[in-house]
Write an enzyme that holds these catalytic residues in place. Structure first.
Site, short mmCIF file in Angstrom:
data_model
loop_
_atom_site.label_atom_id
_atom_site.label_comp_id
_atom_site.label_asym_id
_atom_site.label_seq_id
_atom_site.Cartn_x
_atom_site.Cartn_y
_atom_site.Cartn_z
N HIS A 254 31.69 37.17 47.81
CA HIS A 254 31.17 36.31 48.88
C HIS A 254 29.64 36.32 48.88
O HIS A 254 29.00 35.44 49.43
CB HIS A 254 31.69 36.78 50.24
CG HIS A 254 33.16 36.58 50.41
ND1 HIS A 254 34.07 37.54 50.10
CD2 HIS A 254 33.86 35.50 50.85
CE1 HIS A 254 35.29 37.09 50.35
NE2 HIS A 254 35.20 35.85 50.80
N ASP A 324 39.87 30.48 44.55
CA ASP A 324 39.19 31.08 45.69
C ASP A 324 38.26 30.00 46.25
O ASP A 324 38.10 28.92 45.67
CB ASP A 324 38.42 32.32 45.26
CG ASP A 324 38.27 33.33 46.41
OD1 ASP A 324 38.44 32.94 47.57
OD2 ASP A 324 37.98 34.50 46.12
#
Length: 396
Positions: A254, A324
Site C-alpha cells: 500500500h 489487487d
C-alpha cells in the site's frame, strides 16, 4: 365306323391337351413377358435397389450453459461493468456509479462503522436492487488485525480471531468452525464474498504479512487454506485466496511496490503449495499481489502476463483471477501512461479492484472500440464471473 370314331375321339383329346397347356402357360407366364421391349432384367437376379442418396449434414446442436445465455443477452457496456469490483460508492455517488453496472462492490470501514445490522442489510439490498445482474458484495474479514465487519459490536459481538489464534486454540477444527460462523454473519448482512483466506507463507514475526497468516510452513498453510475453503464452500459464500504468487517477507505494497528476489525453487517448494491446495478444494477466486517477483518478471505480479499464465497453465486454476487494488499511484509507473485497468485486464485478470470505476470503465470501452481488447477476451472473463455468481446461487 368304329375306326373313325376312335380317330375323332383321339383328335379331340389331343386338342384338349394342347389347349390346357396353352392356358397354363398363359396363367403362370414369367415376369419378363410383361416388360416393355426396351426394359432388361438380368437373369436369376433380383432387381437392383435405388441408389441411396447421401444425407446432407445437419448443423451441430449447441447447448448453451446458463452463463452463456446470460452473456448473449448483455450489451458491451454491461460486460465491461461486470469485470470491475469497486469500492462501495458513497450515497451521493450511488446513482451515477451504479448506472455503470459494476460486477461487485467491496465494503470498507466507512461502510460499516457505526452502522446497525439493519442499516447494512438495507444498504446491500439497495445496491442489489440497482443492479441488473446480482452483485458480488465483498469484504475483508480475515480475522485478527484485518476485520471490517466484526470491529463493529453492533454487527458481530466479538471481533473474529486471527488465523494463528484459532489454530493455536483448536487446530483445523477450530479454523473450520470459525469460517462457518463468520460466513453465517456475513451472509445475514447481505455479504456474499469474503476476501479470505490468506494463503501466504511466513513464520517470521518480523514480516509485514506474518500477523495475517496462520504462521506455518507451506504444508501447514495448505491444510489451513483447504479447511477454510471447504467451510466457505459449504456455506455457499465466495472465498478468495491471496496474495498470489506469495507475499513472503515483502513490505506493505500500500506504501510502494515491493521487490521479491527469491529464487523460483522457493515458490514451487513453499509459496505455491497453499494456493494449489485451495485450487484443488475448489476455491473460486485468487487475488494477485502487486509485488515484483524478479525470478518470473520485472512487472508487478498484478500486471504480469507471465504470472497469470503460470497460475492458469501450471497450477491449472480455472476460476476468477482478481487484481489487487489498481488505484494505487505506484502502479502507474508500470503502465506506460495507459489506464491501469486496461493493462491489468490484458495481463490476465478477470475482475479488477479499483476505486475510480468511471475512469476504468471508460478506458476499457475505448480499448475495446480501438481493438486493443477483443470482445472475445472480454467474454472469457465475464463468463468466469457469471459462473461464480451462479455457483453462489445469486441468480437462476
Amino acid at each position: 365306323m368304329n375306326t373313325l370314331k376312335r380317330a375323332a375321339i383321339g383328335l379331340f383329346c389331343l386338342l384338349l391337351l394342347v389347349g390346357s397347356i396353352i392356358l397354363a402357360v398363359w396363367i403362370v407366364r414369367p415376369q419378363w413377358l410383361q416388360l416393355k421391349p426396351d426394359e432388361k432384367v438380368e437373369a436369376d437376379h433380383e432387381p437392383k435397389p435405388e441408389p441411396i442418396k447421401p444425407v446432407e449434414p445437419s448443423e451441430p446442436v449447441i447447448v448453451k450453459t446458463r452463463a452463456e445465455e446470460l452473456l448473449s443477452e448483455m450489451s458491451l457496456e454491461e460486460k465491461i461493468g461486470q469485470i470491475f469490483f469497486i469500492r462501495c460508492p458513497l450515497d451521493k455517488e450511488l446513482e451515477s456509479v451504479m448506472e455503470l453496472q459494476p460486477g461487485g462492490v467491496i465494503l470498507f470501514g466507512r461502510d460499516l462503522n457505526g452502522k446497525t445490522s439493519q442499516e447494512v442489510i438495507d444498504k446491500n439490498a439497495l445496491l442489489q436492487s440497482m443492479s441488473k445482474l446480482p452483485l458480488l458484495i465483498g469484504v475483508d474479514e480475515e480475522g485478527g488485525i484485518v476485520n471490517r465487519v466484526s470491529w463493529n459490536p453492533a454487527l458481530v459481538p466479538t471481533p473474529f480471531p486471527s488465523p494463528q489464534a484459532l489454530y493455536n486454540e483448536g487446530g483445523l477444527a477450530e479454523v473450520s468452525q470459525d469460517a462457518i460462523t463468520k460466513s453465517s454473519y456475513l451472509l445475514a448482512l447481505g455479504i456474499n464474498v469474503n476476501l479470505a483466506p490468506v494463503a501466504d507463507v511466513t513464520d517470521n514475526p518480523e514480516d509485514y504479512m506474518y500477523p495475517r497468516t496462520v504462521g506455518l510452513d507451506g504444508e501447514g498453510t495448505a491444510a489451513y487454506v483447504a479447511a477454510v475453503v471447504d467451510a466457505m464452500n459449504e456455506m455457499q459464500i465466495g472465498s478468495c485466496l491471496k496474495h498470489f504468487p506469495g507475499y513472503g517477507s515483502n513490505i506493505d505494497t500500500h506504501e510502494d511496490i515491493a521487490v521479491d528476489e527469491r529464487a523460483k525453487e522457493v515458490f514451487y517448494n513453499q509459496d505455491f503449495i497453499p494456493f494449489k491446495a485451495g485450487i484443488d478444494h475448489q476455491a473460486p477466486a485468487i487475488l494477485v499481489a502487486h509485488n515484483i517477483v524478479t525470478c518470473f518478471d520485472e512487472l508487478p505480479a498484478s500486471l504480469s502476463p507471465t504470472i497469470h499464465e503460470l497460475l492458469r497453465n501450471e497450477l491449472n486454476f480455472q476460476g476468477v483471477i482478481m487484481s489487487d487494488d489498481l488505484s494505487m499511484q505506484a502502479i502507474r509507473k508500470f503502465t506506460d501512461e495507459q489506464e491501469p485497468s486496461v493493462v491489468g485486464f490484458l495481463a490476465g485478470n478477470d475482475l479488477l479492484i479499483i476505486t475510480d470505476f468511471k475512469a476504468g470503465a471508460a478506458a476499457m470501452k475505448q480499448a475495446v472500440d480501438e481493438g486493443m481488447v477483443s470482445e472475445e477476451r472480454l467474454n472469457e472473463s465475464v463468463l468466469r464471473i457469471l459462473n461464480w455468481k451462479l455457483s453462489l446461487n445469486l441468480m437462476d
